[in-house]
Design a protein around this motif. Structure first.
Motif, PDB file in Angstrom:
ATOM      1  N   LYS A  55       1.470   9.211  -6.036  1.00 20.44           N
ATOM      2  CA  LYS A  55       1.756  10.633  -5.775  1.00 20.44           C
ATOM      3  C   LYS A  55       2.767  11.196  -6.761  1.00 20.44           C
ATOM      4  CE  LYS A  55       0.522  11.042  -0.906  1.00 20.44           C
ATOM      5  NZ  LYS A  55       0.987  11.332   0.454  1.00 20.44           N
ATOM      6  N   ARG A  56       3.785  10.398  -7.106  1.00 22.62           N
ATOM      7  CA  ARG A  56       4.788  10.850  -8.066  1.00 22.62           C
ATOM      8  C   ARG A  56       4.199  11.031  -9.460  1.00 22.62           C
ATOM      9  NH1 ARG A  56      10.452   7.647  -6.685  1.00 22.62           N
ATOM     10  NH2 ARG A  56      10.827   8.703  -4.707  1.00 22.62           N
ATOM     11  N   ILE A  57       3.356  10.098  -9.867  1.00 22.40           N
ATOM     12  CA  ILE A  57       2.706  10.194 -11.185  1.00 22.40           C
ATOM     13  C   ILE A  57       1.784  11.415 -11.222  1.00 22.40           C
ATOM     14  CG2 ILE A  57       1.024   9.084 -12.738  1.00 22.40           C
ATOM     15  CD1 ILE A  57       2.237   6.370 -11.821  1.00 22.40           C
ATOM     16  N   LYS A  58       1.053  11.624 -10.132  1.00 20.68           N
ATOM     17  CA  LYS A  58       0.114  12.754 -10.061  1.00 20.68           C
ATOM     18  C   LYS A  58       0.847  14.079 -10.079  1.00 20.68           C
ATOM     19  CE  LYS A  58      -4.073  14.113  -7.625  1.00 20.68           C
ATOM     20  NZ  LYS A  58      -4.929  13.928  -6.447  1.00 20.68           N
ATOM     21  N   SER A  59       1.991  14.160  -9.401  1.00 16.37           N
ATOM     22  CA  SER A  59       2.760  15.428  -9.350  1.00 16.37           C
ATOM     23  C   SER A  59       3.381  15.755 -10.701  1.00 16.37           C
ATOM     24  CB  SER A  59       3.853  15.356  -8.283  1.00 16.37           C
ATOM     25  OG  SER A  59       4.791  14.357  -8.607  1.00 16.37           O
ATOM     26  N   ARG A  60       3.710  14.745 -11.498  1.00 17.86           N
ATOM     27  CA  ARG A  60       4.272  14.982 -12.824  1.00 17.86           C
ATOM     28  C   ARG A  60       3.193  15.395 -13.829  1.00 17.86           C
ATOM     29  NH1 ARG A  60       8.294   9.723 -13.452  1.00 17.86           N
ATOM     30  NH2 ARG A  60       9.819  10.390 -11.883  1.00 17.86           N
ATOM     31  N   GLY A  61       1.996  14.871 -13.604  1.00 19.44           N
ATOM     32  CA  GLY A  61       0.897  15.162 -14.524  1.00 19.44           C
ATOM     33  C   GLY A  61       0.287  16.476 -14.224  1.00 19.44           C
ATOM     34  N   ILE A  89       0.836  -1.212   0.000  1.00 20.41           N
ATOM     35  CA  ILE A  89       0.000   0.000   0.000  1.00 20.41           C
ATOM     36  C   ILE A  89       0.866   1.256   0.000  1.00 20.41           C
ATOM     37  CG2 ILE A  89      -1.619   1.360   1.407  1.00 20.41           C
ATOM     38  CD1 ILE A  89      -2.856  -1.377   2.254  1.00 20.41           C
ATOM     39  N   VAL A  90       1.937   1.256   0.823  1.00 18.93           N
ATOM     40  CA  VAL A  90       2.847   2.409   0.896  1.00 18.93           C
ATOM     41  C   VAL A  90       3.521   2.646  -0.455  1.00 18.93           C
ATOM     42  CG1 VAL A  90       5.014   3.251   1.910  1.00 18.93           C
ATOM     43  CG2 VAL A  90       3.258   2.267   3.388  1.00 18.93           C
ATOM     44  N   VAL A  91       4.009   1.567  -1.084  1.00 18.92           N
ATOM     45  CA  VAL A  91       4.685   1.682  -2.387  1.00 18.92           C
ATOM     46  C   VAL A  91       3.724   2.202  -3.454  1.00 18.92           C
ATOM     47  CG1 VAL A  91       5.751   0.357  -4.269  1.00 18.92           C
ATOM     48  CG2 VAL A  91       6.438  -0.066  -1.904  1.00 18.92           C
ATOM     49  N   VAL A  92       2.507   1.681  -3.471  1.00 19.41           N
ATOM     50  CA  VAL A  92       1.491   2.123  -4.443  1.00 19.41           C
ATOM     51  C   VAL A  92       1.166   3.605  -4.248  1.00 19.41           C
ATOM     52  CG1 VAL A  92      -0.939   1.874  -5.131  1.00 19.41           C
ATOM     53  CG2 VAL A  92       0.478  -0.158  -4.815  1.00 19.41           C
ATOM     54  N   LEU A  93       1.017   4.028  -2.993  1.00 20.21           N
ATOM     55  CA  LEU A  93       0.728   5.442  -2.701  1.00 20.21           C
ATOM     56  C   LEU A  93       1.857   6.366  -3.145  1.00 20.21           C
ATOM     57  CD1 LEU A  93      -0.967   5.240   0.826  1.00 20.21           C
ATOM     58  CD2 LEU A  93      -2.029   6.006  -1.305  1.00 20.21           C
ATOM     59  N   ILE A  94       3.114   5.945  -2.934  1.00 20.31           N
ATOM     60  CA  ILE A  94       4.274   6.747  -3.350  1.00 20.31           C
ATOM     61  C   ILE A  94       4.304   6.883  -4.864  1.00 20.31           C
ATOM     62  CG2 ILE A  94       6.808   6.760  -3.498  1.00 20.31           C
ATOM     63  CD1 ILE A  94       6.795   5.467  -0.659  1.00 20.31           C
ATOM     64  N   ILE A  95       4.098   5.770  -5.568  1.00 19.73           N
ATOM     65  CA  ILE A  95       4.088   5.790  -7.042  1.00 19.73           C
ATOM     66  C   ILE A  95       2.955   6.668  -7.552  1.00 19.73           C
ATOM     67  CG2 ILE A  95       3.734   4.371  -9.119  1.00 19.73           C
ATOM     68  CD1 ILE A  95       5.150   2.064  -7.563  1.00 19.73           C
TER      69      ILE A  95
END
Length: 199
Positions: A193-199, A185-191
């Motif tokens: 957030k990173r995808i969302k911040s780039r988009g 869950i932690v890894v999925v949330l980090i990924i």
């Protein structure tokens, strides 16, 4: 009158030393971090293994090592023991866990796996680290001790009636599943957030 006083004195001494008798065990040395029920189960397993194999497995569970090195403590502790023996030692405040065995006995159990910090292999440390400080360390120590005595018994082809067996493994696997789930869950949330911040 003197007889009555002697009786009262004997009763007072019995009451004063009774708690020490209750907590005096051959296979577990502990203070208030370990529940009596857990200590009794450990005592039962240790006693049976010793009776059938002559191997003495002792759990030492202390709230603090009071500044003493855990290995030095173990080496001093075994001075009065006859071989073969194994110590499973916890200093809770220092977050130190160790297994110390007499020469030749280390081949009868997997020390590295028992002390592994990884949830997919370890039986003690992952359970200790997954709990808060105010929660009992009993389950982790019981699991670790049970695994240790069962490995020695299996190596010597001895069947232990007091063994926890499958119930023990089910508890460990459940905790591992919870830890894995949390990590995923932690890894999925980090990924995410990173995808969302780039988009």
């Amino acid at each position: 009158m003197l007889h009555v006083k002697a009786k009262k004195l004997w009763l007072l001494c019995f009451i004063a030393f009774f708690p020490a008798l209750i907590f005096a065990k051959d296979f577990v040395v502990y203070d208030d971090i370990l529940e009596e029920r857990t200590a009794q189960k450990i005592e039962e397993m240790g006693s049976e293994l010793f009776a059938k194999s002559g191997v003495k497995v002792i759990l030492i569970a202390k709230k603090s090592g009071e500044g003493e090195n855990i290995l030095a403590y173990e080496q001093n502790f075994v001075k009065n023991l006859t071989t073969p023996y194994v110590l499973l030692t916890l200093f809770q405040a220092e977050k130190k866990v160790d297994i110390y065995a007499s020469e030749g006995l280390e081949k009868e159990f997997d020390r590295e796996a028992l002390l592994s910090p990884f949830p997919w292999s370890g039986t003690i440390i992952p359970l200790l680290t997954s709990k808060k400080n105010d929660v009992s360390v009993g389950p982790a120590l019981l699991n670790g001790y049970a695994e240790l005595v069962e490995e020695i018994a299996q190596y010597r082809k001895i069947e232990l009636e007091s063994a926890i067996g499958n119930a023990n493994k089910t508890t460990i696997n459940l905790v591992r599943l919870l830890i894995y789930g949390f990590m995923i869950i932690v890894v999925v949330l980090i990924i995410y957030k990173r995808i969302k911040s780039r988009g």
